[in-house]
Enzyme design. Sequence first.
Site, mmCIF file in Angstrom:
data_model
loop_
_atom_site.group_PDB
_atom_site.id
_atom_site.type_symbol
_atom_site.label_atom_id
_atom_site.label_comp_id
_atom_site.label_asym_id
_atom_site.label_seq_id
_atom_site.Cartn_x
_atom_site.Cartn_y
_atom_site.Cartn_z
ATOM 1 N N CYS A 126 33.914 39.954 38.641
ATOM 2 C CA CYS A 126 33.362 38.983 37.741
ATOM 3 C C CYS A 126 33.946 37.366 38.309
ATOM 4 C CB CYS A 126 33.923 38.934 36.155
ATOM 5 S SG CYS A 126 36.285 39.677 36.929
ATOM 6 N N HIS A 147 36.854 33.322 32.288
ATOM 7 C CA HIS A 147 37.242 33.042 33.116
ATOM 8 C C HIS A 147 37.311 31.394 33.698
ATOM 9 C CE1 HIS A 147 38.730 36.919 34.050
ATOM 10 N NE2 HIS A 147 37.901 37.344 35.025
#
Length: 335
Positions: A126, A234
């Site tokens: 990710c 994130h």
Amino acid sequence: MKLAVVGATGLVGTEMLNVLAQRDFPFDELLPVASARSVGKTIEFKGKAYPIISMEDAIAAQPDVAIFSAGGSTSLEYAPKFAEVGTFVVDNSSAWRMNPANKLVVPEINARVLTEEDKIIANPNCSTIQMVVALAPLHQKYQVKRVVVSTYQSVTGSGKAAVDQLMNERSEQEGDKVYPHPIDMNVLPHIDVFFDNGYTKEEMKMVNETKKIFGDDSIQVTATAVRVPAVGGHSEAVNVEFAQDFDLDEVRELLANTPGVVVQDDVKNNVYPMPIWAHQKDEVFVGRLRRDETQPNTLNMWVVSDNLRKGAATNAVQIAEYLVENNLIKSAVMG
Ligand code: A2P
């Protein structure tokens, strides 16, 4: 077109189902798969209940595509079994990513490498995905030499149990711990296991996967991966040195014209990417664009994306869409 979603009850699996519904992915049959604990229960998709089936039953059904998000060891064991019956596996774990025989794909950057022989396709990490999506248009124009990145990663990257740990700590409830320390009111410079070189596996994923996705071993990446008590996505502070000089307005324009990238860079009005805005969106958000004044040809930027979306589910579904749109799946009929 039969589509299996392996790990359908997990955080990423749930997001996979949301993305499949939102993007109207064309299929005739949906096979949600989870562990023995969940077989017999149902999940809902577009208002309809689907029974959760076992891995064995899913393989017997010979799906055209299986999107996996059930952990590395499950993937190592079962992905080849699906591949053997002709299924294209799009795997979200790290199990196959650095295997030279498996393609590591971010569709906007390198989907063209895929052929019908590629039965196990790896979805990158990710943190790597959101970084390379932001770097790609800049790399094309100015050639990335070196990247120094620090991440601020959402607990959703560690699965449902990690979100539970954060919420339990916040409400002072007892519960299982995923992290070796408290995560609420804290920051952990520790994601995945430590290697002998002092880096974590997460950090080395960013180093190695970036080179593989761009097909360029000369790109230098050094990373510090940090878990923070956030849930929406994130964040990354990215310092990137290019071979050629750049114009900041041109950088902004290149990014703004890149599909899947949104520039949020209006500091006068306190506009910059944040997890609470990226949450449940498919794009990569880029802001705080500025020159590194200590070194030539070097840019600082702040990159945020929902790690369960573009960092996982959306990227995997886009790979499956590419397989369908490019007729790599023989039985599929695109609507
Ligand atoms: P289950 O819910 O039955 O445990 P998360 O990362 O959010 O914890 O999700 C992990 C996902 O992977 C869940 O859907 C989980 O199913 C699934 N899973 C874990 N182990 C297996 C296995 N051996 N076979 C199939 N699915 C598995």
